[in-house]
Write a protein that holds these residues in place. Structure first.
Motif, PDB file in Angstrom:
ATOM      1  N   LYS A  11       0.822  -1.216   0.000  1.00  0.00           N
ATOM      2  CA  LYS A  11       0.000   0.000   0.000  1.00  0.00           C
ATOM      3  C   LYS A  11       0.860   1.272   0.000  1.00  0.00           C
ATOM      4  N   TYR A  51     -12.476  -1.665  -3.682  1.00  0.00           N
ATOM      5  CA  TYR A  51     -12.953  -1.886  -2.312  1.00  0.00           C
ATOM      6  C   TYR A  51     -14.474  -1.769  -2.210  1.00  0.00           C
ATOM      7  N   PHE A  59     -15.320   3.784   7.386  1.00  0.00           N
ATOM      8  CA  PHE A  59     -13.953   4.089   6.975  1.00  0.00           C
ATOM      9  C   PHE A  59     -13.770   4.116   5.457  1.00  0.00           C
ATOM     10  N   LEU A  63     -10.491   5.340   3.369  1.00  0.00           N
ATOM     11  CA  LEU A  63      -9.745   4.256   2.723  1.00  0.00           C
ATOM     12  C   LEU A  63      -9.420   4.629   1.271  1.00  0.00           C
ATOM     13  N   ARG A  87      -1.902 -14.052   3.870  1.00  0.00           N
ATOM     14  CA  ARG A  87      -2.599 -13.340   4.958  1.00  0.00           C
ATOM     15  C   ARG A  87      -1.856 -13.551   6.288  1.00  0.00           C
ATOM     16  N   ARG A 104       2.451  -6.335   8.879  1.00  0.00           N
ATOM     17  CA  ARG A 104       1.676  -5.243   9.486  1.00  0.00           C
ATOM     18  C   ARG A 104       2.226  -4.850  10.852  1.00  0.00           C
ATOM     19  N   VAL A 111      -4.924   0.759  12.060  1.00  0.00           N
ATOM     20  CA  VAL A 111      -5.851  -0.132  11.339  1.00  0.00           C
ATOM     21  C   VAL A 111      -6.082   0.328   9.901  1.00  0.00           C
ATOM     22  N   ASN A 114      -2.022   0.181   7.074  1.00  0.00           N
ATOM     23  CA  ASN A 114      -1.516  -1.126   7.518  1.00  0.00           C
ATOM     24  C   ASN A 114      -0.656  -1.842   6.481  1.00  0.00           C
TER      25      ASN A 114
END
Ligand code: ADP
Ligand code: MG
Length: 141
Positions: A11, A51, A59, A63, A87, A104, A111, A114
């Motif tokens: 990200k 998303y 959020f 986001l 994951r 993370r 949160v 991350n």
């Protein structure tokens, strides 16, 4: 067990902080195969489409701002159980609850910021890989 693909994203927070190389190194060390990579900057619209499952959540707007705030790196990873393995390597959504040694825990801030994304199931993995990679970039599995 069959080899499966999953979509990973490094990200914008992790790219901005100079942690992309470290995340790639962790992927290489994990035994997951790296099949395809693209770096680009999402628009709010494209992030919103990606998303869409979170549309309506508190959020969601933040986001989209976050995900379109700078370049990110999308990767296709493959291997036995790749969805779960990636994951596990990412750790829990909230870095504060993520296990020691996970991406993370190491590189996430909170949160929202991350550091990485991973598909959560076979159908979403297929859809998310196809969202970012065309047939010309990645042969059909
Ligand atoms: P994951 O990325 O672990 O699959 P989700 O699919 O639930 O988690 O959420 C997608 C992304 O939305 C998260 O990775 C994070 O960036 C952001 N997010 C999730 N929950 C929150 C929250 N409570 N507040 C702010 N951002 C959040
Ligand atoms: Mg998710």
């Amino acid at each position: 067990m069959d080899t499966v693909r999953t979509l990973a994203i490094i990200k914008p927070d992790a790219v901005r902080a100079g942690n992309a190389g470290k995340v790639l190194s962790m992927i290489e060390g994990s035994g997951l195969a790296l099949e395809a990579v693209r770096m680009f900057r999402l628009t709010k619209e494209t992030a919103g489409e990606f998303y869409a499952v979170h549309r309506g959540k508190s959020f969601y707007g933040e986001l989209l701002d976050f995900m379109s705030s700078g370049p990110c790196i999308a990767l296709v990873l493959s291997g036995e159980n790749a969805i779960t393995r990636w994951r596990d390597l990412m750790g829990a959504t909230n870095p504060a609850s993520a296990a020691e040694g996970t991406i993370r825990k190491l590189y996430g801030t909170n949160v929202q910021f991350n550091a990485c994304h991973g598909s959560d199931a076979p159908e979403t993995a297929r859809a998310e890989v196809a969202f970012f990679f065309s047939g010309a970039e990645l042969p059909k599995s």
